[in-house]
Design a protein around this motif. Sequence first.
Motif: not given
Length: 292
Positions: A153-161
Amino acid sequence: MCGIVGLFLKDSALEPQLGSLLAGMLEVMSDRGPDSAGFAVYGAGDPGRIKLTIRGADLDSVATAIGSEVGAVVRDSHLVLSFPGDQEQQVRAWLAAERPDLVVIGAGQRIELYKEVGRPADVTSRFGLAGMAGTHGIGHTRMATESAVTTDGAHPFSTGADQCLVHNGSLSNHRSLRRMLEPQGIAFATDNDSEVAAGYLAWKLREGSTLAEALEDSLGDLDGFFTLVVGTEGGFAVVRDPISCKPAVMAETDRYVAFGSEYRALVGLPGIEHARVFEPEPARVYAWERAR
């Protein structure tokens, strides 16, 4: 409540100090988010090579098992693999088959992403943030009010290069957005609404939008209240929803642009006394790109 910070350097002479400056900003935000913390740093990178940031246990032998062209740096519970760009699918396939217990949390030419449960000062120390160099970085301190205290649940989130996001707020339409994005090939690893916001931006960027254009569109497509700070390979951006109930302050000099949930996160930056300090306006995108 949560705290978010970001630092984009215009002056390359400050790049060796990026990690130490960002660490200080995160630590100041501890009382806004004492449960967990995370950060992403955009370092130099190597031409033609890709980096994967991986979280898990028993990391020391992973690179050797994959192949001779794979480099590795272990930082506490995270591993950064580096390898030729044309081998990314091969490396991901090996990880899925041989080490399904490991989680890929960031990928790209320049990005390294770290996050863990614990007080922000402890998290930044565990990963050695103060010793990292780069052009820009973002960070988050979390107070888990709607879900469990977990590293997922921690950030950051990355879903792209080379793309990542930190978020303060709550999205009311993240389930419908998830259902729209998954058939477009955007994969999610958690139930966090912030990961959906990251996935939305990754989709927009993949479809050809600039970072600024993607964030402009987000003002109509994301429903709820939010402040987003976003990093890409060459860019840094901030946007607040039209109501802007979450606190935010920015500072700009000829050497950097900085963001903090509160001004006290910025007071340790060099030359802050001469900065243009302002509150970002509601529903306005602020974006900067690094010189090529």
